[in-house]
Each structure stands twice: as structure tokens, then as C-alpha cells.
Design a protein around this motif. Structure first.
Motif, mmCIF file in Angstrom:
data_model
loop_
_atom_site.group_PDB
_atom_site.id
_atom_site.type_symbol
_atom_site.label_atom_id
_atom_site.label_comp_id
_atom_site.label_asym_id
_atom_site.label_seq_id
_atom_site.Cartn_x
_atom_site.Cartn_y
_atom_site.Cartn_z
ATOM 1 N N ALA A 196 -33.332 115.991 2.785
ATOM 2 C CA ALA A 196 -33.094 117.250 3.492
ATOM 3 C C ALA A 196 -34.320 117.666 4.302
ATOM 4 C CB ALA A 196 -32.725 118.347 2.494
ATOM 5 N N ILE A 197 -35.510 117.431 3.758
ATOM 6 C CA ILE A 197 -36.733 117.749 4.504
ATOM 7 C C ILE A 197 -36.803 116.903 5.771
ATOM 8 C CG2 ILE A 197 -39.253 117.572 4.479
ATOM 9 C CD1 ILE A 197 -39.183 118.329 1.530
ATOM 10 N N GLY A 198 -36.501 115.614 5.632
ATOM 11 C CA GLY A 198 -36.527 114.733 6.795
ATOM 12 C C GLY A 198 -35.503 115.133 7.839
ATOM 13 N N ALA A 199 -34.288 115.429 7.395
ATOM 14 C CA ALA A 199 -33.231 115.815 8.332
ATOM 15 C C ALA A 199 -33.571 117.131 9.029
ATOM 16 C CB ALA A 199 -31.904 115.931 7.590
ATOM 17 N N ASP B 10 -39.739 117.707 14.739
ATOM 18 C CA ASP B 10 -41.004 117.305 14.116
ATOM 19 C C ASP B 10 -40.873 115.863 13.624
ATOM 20 O OD1 ASP B 10 -43.355 116.994 12.687
ATOM 21 O OD2 ASP B 10 -43.292 119.017 11.833
ATOM 22 N N ARG B 11 -41.141 114.915 14.519
ATOM 23 C CA ARG B 11 -40.965 113.503 14.188
ATOM 24 C C ARG B 11 -41.906 113.066 13.064
ATOM 25 N NH1 ARG B 11 -41.854 111.619 18.752
ATOM 26 N NH2 ARG B 11 -39.746 111.142 19.481
ATOM 27 N N ALA B 12 -43.145 113.532 13.099
ATOM 28 C CA ALA B 12 -44.127 113.112 12.096
ATOM 29 C C ALA B 12 -43.707 113.535 10.687
ATOM 30 C CB ALA B 12 -45.497 113.694 12.429
ATOM 31 N N ALA C 1 -40.640 114.274 9.686
ATOM 32 C CA ALA C 1 -39.423 113.544 9.326
ATOM 33 C C ALA C 1 -39.763 112.146 8.824
ATOM 34 C CB ALA C 1 -38.486 113.465 10.525
ATOM 35 N N LEU C 2 -40.652 111.464 9.527
ATOM 36 C CA LEU C 2 -41.055 110.125 9.099
ATOM 37 C C LEU C 2 -41.752 110.167 7.746
ATOM 38 C CD1 LEU C 2 -42.345 108.531 12.433
ATOM 39 C CD2 LEU C 2 -40.445 107.715 11.025
ATOM 40 N N SER C 3 -42.574 111.178 7.534
ATOM 41 C CA SER C 3 -43.269 111.307 6.251
ATOM 42 C C SER C 3 -42.275 111.449 5.107
ATOM 43 C CB SER C 3 -44.202 112.520 6.290
ATOM 44 O OG SER C 3 -44.803 112.730 5.023
ATOM 45 N N ALA C 4 -41.257 112.282 5.295
ATOM 46 C CA ALA C 4 -40.261 112.498 4.240
ATOM 47 C C ALA C 4 -39.447 111.237 3.982
ATOM 48 C CB ALA C 4 -39.346 113.654 4.630
ATOM 49 N N TYR C 5 -38.976 110.597 5.049
ATOM 50 C CA TYR C 5 -38.153 109.397 4.883
ATOM 51 C C TYR C 5 -38.963 108.244 4.277
ATOM 52 C CZ TYR C 5 -34.677 111.690 7.878
ATOM 53 O OH TYR C 5 -33.747 112.557 8.403
ATOM 54 N N ARG C 6 -40.190 108.079 4.734
ATOM 55 C CA ARG C 6 -41.021 106.999 4.201
ATOM 56 C C ARG C 6 -41.380 107.244 2.738
ATOM 57 N NH1 ARG C 6 -44.732 106.534 9.676
ATOM 58 N NH2 ARG C 6 -43.597 104.773 10.641
ATOM 59 N N THR C 7 -41.633 108.498 2.398
ATOM 60 C CA THR C 7 -41.936 108.824 1.004
ATOM 61 C C THR C 7 -40.741 108.537 0.113
ATOM 62 O OG1 THR C 7 -43.515 110.547 1.636
ATOM 63 C CG2 THR C 7 -42.599 110.663 -0.585
ATOM 64 N N LEU D 78 -36.552 106.719 14.697
ATOM 65 C CA LEU D 78 -37.652 107.628 15.011
ATOM 66 C C LEU D 78 -38.873 106.886 15.539
ATOM 67 C CD1 LEU D 78 -37.372 110.051 11.960
ATOM 68 C CD2 LEU D 78 -36.983 110.643 14.361
ATOM 69 N N VAL D 79 -39.178 105.753 14.932
ATOM 70 C CA VAL D 79 -40.325 104.969 15.395
ATOM 71 C C VAL D 79 -40.066 104.427 16.795
ATOM 72 C CG1 VAL D 79 -41.673 102.869 15.000
ATOM 73 C CG2 VAL D 79 -41.116 104.369 13.083
ATOM 74 N N ALA D 80 -38.848 103.935 17.033
ATOM 75 C CA ALA D 80 -38.509 103.374 18.347
ATOM 76 C C ALA D 80 -38.558 104.432 19.444
ATOM 77 C CB ALA D 80 -37.127 102.732 18.300
ATOM 78 N N GLU D 81 -38.335 105.690 19.070
ATOM 79 C CA GLU D 81 -38.361 106.777 20.047
ATOM 80 C C GLU D 81 -39.766 107.335 20.273
ATOM 81 O OE1 GLU D 81 -35.688 109.611 18.440
ATOM 82 O OE2 GLU D 81 -33.867 108.550 19.077
ATOM 83 N N ASP D 82 -40.711 106.919 19.463
ATOM 84 C CA ASP D 82 -42.081 107.431 19.572
ATOM 85 C C ASP D 82 -42.732 106.897 20.849
ATOM 86 O OD1 ASP D 82 -44.639 108.305 19.277
ATOM 87 O OD2 ASP D 82 -45.046 107.244 17.405
ATOM 88 N N PRO D 83 -43.179 107.774 21.748
ATOM 89 C CA PRO D 83 -43.792 107.318 23.011
ATOM 90 C C PRO D 83 -44.999 106.413 22.794
ATOM 91 C CG PRO D 83 -43.267 109.652 23.121
ATOM 92 C CD PRO D 83 -43.056 109.243 21.702
#
Length: 213
Positions: free
Chosen positions: A71-74, A81-83, A85-91, A120-125
Motif C-alpha cells: 500500500a505504501i508503494g502504491a 514519488d518514484r523513489a 515506491a521503489l523503496s517499498a516494493y524492493r523492501t 518504475l526503473v524503466a521510466e526513470d530518466p
């Protein structure tokens, strides 16, 4: 001491261990909820991760922590807030890999995390700038391929978990049988110190191993 009493004590110790794990997971989950309520999202993520690490089959607190991290990631995705979201999903993903043994609990959530992380990573500039001319779809496939590689728990810390658990349980049984004896008159303070030290060391190794594996 009869064999029946020894078996009964062993079963009691096992029940105590399971209850202790459930309680630790419960405490970590509610600490995460408290951190969320206080606006401390990194603290919430850390506590939900800790709750998952205290995994026991059927634990509602582990499942609730899995859903809380998702839920935090979503929510972070929705707010841009991509960073976070990635932190929550990776954790969430790494926590589930950390507690797997002969099977992986909540394995379907790992696949869901892989999909979100890859996108999310693929969309990161910054990431895309490293691969000029490569489409977003190709980058996403590249990330997903890397994520699909097998990630086993740390072997050393997994061994520490096993040693700690059996040291704790075995030390407790040894303390009862060797230090206490049949009556108060047979109590040995020297043996109590030795076996008590084994209990403490085993428990400490078990906890540290669970957190690091």
C-alpha cells in the motif's frame, strides 16, 4: 526425569518459540502503524520489514505487513514519488526472499513487486539515459530479466539461524536436565551458568540470524 516429561518440555519450548516469533512480528507491525500515523514513512517501512522477518506460518501480522508495504508503494506511485515506491516494493520483495526456506511464502507478491519495480526503473530518466535509443519496453524487459534471477537467502546467516535455534532449545533442555536435576538438593550453580550461557547465546544468534538472513 522420564522420557514423557522430556518430550512434553520440548513441545512446550517449541510452543514458546512460535509464540515469541508471533509476538515479535505483532510488535513490529504495530510499530510500523505508529510510524505511519506519525508521518514517518521510512520508519514504517523498516518496521514492516522487521515484522516480515519474524515469519511464522499463519501469522496474520506478516500478511498485514506485506499488504502495508504494498500500500505504501502504491500510494507513492499515485503521488509521483518514484523513489519511495521503489523503496517499498524492493523492501517487500527482499523481505519475502529473506524468509523463504523450502518454500517461498507469499510468492505471488514477489511477482507483483517485480512488475512494479521493472516499470518504475524503466521510466526513470537517469536509468534511461544510460541506454540511449532503447525503448521503455525493452528496458522494462531488461530489468524484469535481472529481477527474475534466483535470489537465495544469505547462506551464512541461514546457518546462524539454525545454530541459534537449536542452541537455544537444546540449551534450555540441558539446563532443565543437567542444572536443575530431580530436586533442589541436586541443583548445580556451575552447570546452571554453563547451560544458561548456551541458552542466552543461542537465543541471541537466532534473533541476529533472523534479522540478517
Amino acid at each position: 526425569m522420564t522420557r514423557t516429561r522430556i518430550v512434553a518440555m520440548a513441545l512446550l519450548l517449541l510452543a514458546i518459540v512460535v509464540a515469541r516469533v508471533h509476538h515479535a512480528s505483532w510488535r513490529a507491525f504495530h510499530a510500523g502503524r505508529s510510524a505511519q500515523a506519525a508521518g514517518d514513512t521510512p520508519g514504517a517501512i523498516a518496521n514492516f520489514e522487521r515484522a516480515i522477518h519474524f515469519y511464522a506460518p499463519g501469522s496474520p501480522w506478516v500478511e498485514s505487513s506485506v499488504k502495508a508495504l504494498w500500500a505504501i508503494g502504491a500510494g507513492a506511485e499515485e503521488s509521483g514519488d518514484r523513489a519511495l515506491a521503489l523503496s517499498a516494493y524492493r523492501t517487500l520483495r527482499s523481505s519475502l526472499y529473506a524468509v523463504r526456506s523450502t518454500y517461498t511464502p507469499f510468492s505471488e507478491w514477489i511477482g507483483r513487486c517485480d512488475d512494479r519495480i521493472a516499470r518504475l526503473v524503466a521510466e526513470d530518466p537517469d536509468y534511461r539515459s544510460r541506454f540511449p535509443g532503447v525503448s521503455a519496453a525493452a528496458l522494462e524487459a531488461r530489468v524484469r530479466e535481472n529481477l527474475s534471477r534466483n535470489e537465495a537467502p544469505d547462506v551464512l546467516w541461514s546457518i546462524v539461524v539454525e545454530i541459534g535455534f537449536f542452541g537455544w532449545v537444546g540449551g534450555t533442555i540441558g539446563f532443565i536436565l543437567r542444572a536443575l536435576g530431580e530436586s533442589r538438593e541436586t541443583f548445580s550453580s556451575r552447570r546452571a551458568i554453563v547451560w544458561g550461557s548456551i541458552v542466552v547465546a543461542g537465543y541471541a544468534l537466532w534473533i541476529v540470524g533472523l534479522m540478517k538472513a
